[in-house]
Design an enzyme around this catalytic site. Structure first.
Site, PDB file in Angstrom:
ATOM      1  N   ASN A  62       0.960  -1.111   0.108  1.00 16.60           N
ATOM      2  CA  ASN A  62       0.099  -0.044   0.090  1.00 16.60           C
ATOM      3  C   ASN A  62       0.730   1.178   0.122  1.00 16.60           C
ATOM      4  O   ASN A  62       2.298   1.041   0.280  1.00 16.60           O
ATOM      5  CB  ASN A  62      -1.115  -0.020   1.179  1.00 16.60           C
ATOM      6  CG  ASN A  62      -0.368   0.127   2.687  1.00 16.60           C
ATOM      7  OD1 ASN A  62       0.479   0.873   2.724  1.00 16.60           O
ATOM      8  ND2 ASN A  62      -0.976  -0.470   3.212  1.00 16.60           N
ATOM      9  N   CYS A  95      -6.692  -1.786  -1.038  1.00 10.24           N
ATOM     10  CA  CYS A  95      -7.167  -0.996   0.342  1.00 10.24           C
ATOM     11  C   CYS A  95      -7.685   0.213   0.417  1.00 10.24           C
ATOM     12  O   CYS A  95      -7.983   0.714   1.451  1.00 10.24           O
ATOM     13  CB  CYS A  95      -5.786  -0.856   1.283  1.00 10.24           C
ATOM     14  SG  CYS A  95      -4.498   0.346   0.616  1.00 10.24           S
TER      15      CYS A  95
END
Length: 126
Positions: A62, A95
């Protein structure tokens, strides 16, 4: 940059490609990546790693992890060993983040593998 090798030029030599995956949503692309790598004539057997061979790595994480200073240090360390980075890309991540961190596209990875294999083969025969 030289053009990518043709199937005929790659079939002249056998290559062994080791694909390693760590925990990441990018691991979902593994079946497609391996399938495309198997399309390279002669190329894919998993063996013990020979450090004299090229190593390519494709970061995937991420955005917060990618921007962490430790990540930059680790990527720099891998590059200092002569390993080749296939950079992550900017996109909306699973995410929910929008930013750098997604694994490079499969075709980008396969093209880079072909390029490095072709260069490595040329160096060995010189």
């Amino acid at each position: 940059m030289e053009p990518h090798p043709t199937a005929a030029s790659l079939v002249e030599r056998k290559f062994h490609v080791l694909v390693g995956v760590t925990g990441s949503v990018a691991a979902l692309k593994l079946p497609l990546l391996v399938s495309k790598l198997l399309d390279i004539p002669g190329t894919c057997v998993i063996r013990a790693w020979d450090c004299s061979k090229p190593l390519l790595f494709c970061p995937a994480m991420n955005t917060t992890m990618w921007e962490h200073p430790l990540t930059a240090q680790q990527v720099d360390q891998l590059k200092s060993f002569g390993y080749v980075e296939i950079p992550c890309v900017y996109k909306k991540l699973v995410c929910g983040d929008q930013g750098l961190g997604a694994m490079a596209e499969v075709e980008t990875i396969v093209d880079k593998v072909k390029e490095v294999l072709s260069q490595h083969n040329g160096i060995q025969q010189s």
